[in-house]
Scaffold this motif. Sequence first.
Motif, PDB file in Angstrom:
ATOM      1  N   THR A 189     -71.875  -3.548  16.774  1.00  0.00           N
ATOM      2  CA  THR A 189     -72.476  -3.671  15.444  1.00  0.00           C
ATOM      3  C   THR A 189     -71.427  -4.088  14.415  1.00  0.00           C
ATOM      4  O   THR A 189     -71.670  -4.954  13.564  1.00  0.00           O
ATOM      5  CB  THR A 189     -73.117  -2.337  15.020  1.00  0.00           C
ATOM      6  N   GLY A 249     -80.310  -5.140  14.088  1.00  0.00           N
ATOM      7  CA  GLY A 249     -80.943  -5.318  15.395  1.00  0.00           C
ATOM      8  C   GLY A 249     -81.600  -4.050  15.904  1.00  0.00           C
ATOM      9  O   GLY A 249     -81.113  -2.934  15.666  1.00  0.00           O
ATOM     10  N   GLY A 250     -82.708  -4.226  16.628  1.00  0.00           N
ATOM     11  CA  GLY A 250     -83.489  -3.088  17.110  1.00  0.00           C
ATOM     12  C   GLY A 250     -82.738  -2.185  18.062  1.00  0.00           C
ATOM     13  O   GLY A 250     -82.920  -0.967  18.050  1.00  0.00           O
ATOM     14  N   PRO A 262     -82.728  -6.628   9.147  1.00  0.00           N
ATOM     15  CA  PRO A 262     -82.678  -7.537  10.309  1.00  0.00           C
ATOM     16  C   PRO A 262     -81.280  -7.795  10.856  1.00  0.00           C
ATOM     17  O   PRO A 262     -81.129  -8.196  12.008  1.00  0.00           O
ATOM     18  CB  PRO A 262     -83.293  -8.832   9.769  1.00  0.00           C
ATOM     19  N   ASN A 263     -80.248  -7.579  10.063  1.00  0.00           N
ATOM     20  CA  ASN A 263     -78.896  -7.910  10.499  1.00  0.00           C
ATOM     21  C   ASN A 263     -78.291  -6.902  11.472  1.00  0.00           C
ATOM     22  O   ASN A 263     -77.211  -7.130  12.005  1.00  0.00           O
ATOM     23  CB  ASN A 263     -77.970  -8.047   9.282  1.00  0.00           C
ATOM     24  N   ALA A 317     -78.268 -11.896  16.503  1.00  0.00           N
ATOM     25  CA  ALA A 317     -78.318 -11.421  15.118  1.00  0.00           C
ATOM     26  C   ALA A 317     -77.096 -11.884  14.338  1.00  0.00           C
ATOM     27  O   ALA A 317     -77.196 -12.297  13.179  1.00  0.00           O
ATOM     28  CB  ALA A 317     -78.412  -9.895  15.099  1.00  0.00           C
ATOM     29  N   GLN A 327     -77.242  -8.516  19.659  1.00  0.00           N
ATOM     30  CA  GLN A 327     -76.218  -8.541  18.618  1.00  0.00           C
ATOM     31  C   GLN A 327     -75.633  -9.938  18.443  1.00  0.00           C
ATOM     32  O   GLN A 327     -75.318 -10.352  17.324  1.00  0.00           O
ATOM     33  CB  GLN A 327     -75.113  -7.534  18.953  1.00  0.00           C
ATOM     34  N   ILE A 376     -80.365   0.138  16.096  1.00  0.00           N
ATOM     35  CA  ILE A 376     -81.167   1.090  15.328  1.00  0.00           C
ATOM     36  C   ILE A 376     -81.743   2.157  16.256  1.00  0.00           C
ATOM     37  O   ILE A 376     -81.739   3.351  15.936  1.00  0.00           O
ATOM     38  CB  ILE A 376     -82.312   0.375  14.578  1.00  0.00           C
ATOM     39  N   SER A 406     -87.927   1.340  15.612  1.00  0.00           N
ATOM     40  CA  SER A 406     -86.712   0.536  15.442  1.00  0.00           C
ATOM     41  C   SER A 406     -87.049  -0.935  15.254  1.00  0.00           C
ATOM     42  O   SER A 406     -86.439  -1.624  14.432  1.00  0.00           O
ATOM     43  CB  SER A 406     -85.794   0.702  16.654  1.00  0.00           C
ATOM     44  N   GLN A 407     -88.031  -1.409  16.014  1.00  0.00           N
ATOM     45  CA  GLN A 407     -88.434  -2.817  15.888  1.00  0.00           C
ATOM     46  C   GLN A 407     -89.055  -3.097  14.522  1.00  0.00           C
ATOM     47  O   GLN A 407     -88.847  -4.156  13.931  1.00  0.00           O
ATOM     48  CB  GLN A 407     -89.416  -3.186  17.000  1.00  0.00           C
ATOM     49  N   THR A 456     -86.344  -3.444  11.886  1.00  0.00           N
ATOM     50  CA  THR A 456     -85.569  -4.695  11.875  1.00  0.00           C
ATOM     51  C   THR A 456     -86.092  -5.667  10.823  1.00  0.00           C
ATOM     52  O   THR A 456     -85.363  -6.564  10.384  1.00  0.00           O
ATOM     53  CB  THR A 456     -85.599  -5.391  13.255  1.00  0.00           C
TER      54      THR A 456
END
Length: 340
Positions: free
Chosen positions: A160, A33-34, A30-31, A197, A194, A37, A22-23, A26
């Motif tokens: 999200t 967030g880990g 990137p918008n 982000a 969030q 995801i 997940s990281q 990103t």
Amino acid sequence: MIDTIKKRTIGFLAAAIIAIISQFLTAIIPNIGGATIAILIGIVLGNTVLKQPVLSAGTKFAEKRLLEYSVMLLGLTITFQTILQLHWSGLLFIIIQMAITIIAAIMIGKWLHFGEGIYLCMAGGNAVCGSSAIASIKPVINASDEDAGMSITLVNLMGTVMMLALPVIGTMVFGHVDMLRGALIGGTVQSVGQVIASATMVNQTTVQFATLFKIMRIIMLVVVVTVFARIHAKNEALANAEKEVEAEVKKGKIDFLPWYVLWFLIFCILNSFFHLPAFIGNTAHLLSSWCEIIALAAIGLRLNLKAFLKAGKRFAIYSVSVGLIQTIVALILIKLLIHA
């Protein structure tokens, strides 16, 4: 002890691997967030290829303990002095916004016939700081794993949507006033990741203001946990014999302040009154973020999607209703109270 570790290893590693993936993702998206995801990947895999019972012990441990550690470590990343930067109008905005969000979540939850475990977790998760708040609230109200898991999923999914929508809404309503856009994002979006982000989609100044407003909500976590514990005790008293509940409180069977919330407060006080080296705060922030992402991956793996979809319509109505109220109230309060 060794057998317990072995039982937990496979499930924990599965959650950790999803968190790492997940990281990496990103960097591509990137918008989102880990954290978001991670829970989405966990839900997909947990209901398809990773349904094996052998994973249960490890994912349950990751879900419970890592969120607790994440809450505790947050205390080393914030100080009470940051509250002063918001001025009285900013503080008043956060207090009223949180109060209305909590009341709305509880009332709508009851109207939709959800139990206490759902509506208090939803209230705290939306009003304070998403998954971390739910992790703090869950034990003091004796919420089930299923209630907490579904609440965390709803809060993150709605977070999200708000994360993507609020930069646009904020600019439409407040123009290019960074403090007001930061107040909207920091005062409403659910998780810390969030918030950052979302504010990053605007500019770095908005990130700074949004972070300050978000920190104020996090500091209020101790108050929310204590109040919710009392609400739970009162509900228990109505359902059972009041004297029995009071006896449990006196004996310490009902914990009004979990250990990790207590340490959160202690660390926050230390960080406020003593000049701690920067690497301590940076390390705590890094560890807290990883704990949260691994825990969310585990929650996704443990979520029974069939059961979730079965009650999907009510959950969707609940989540959207609370999110709309949060946003509308925030826009009104910012107009009335905050002047850049």
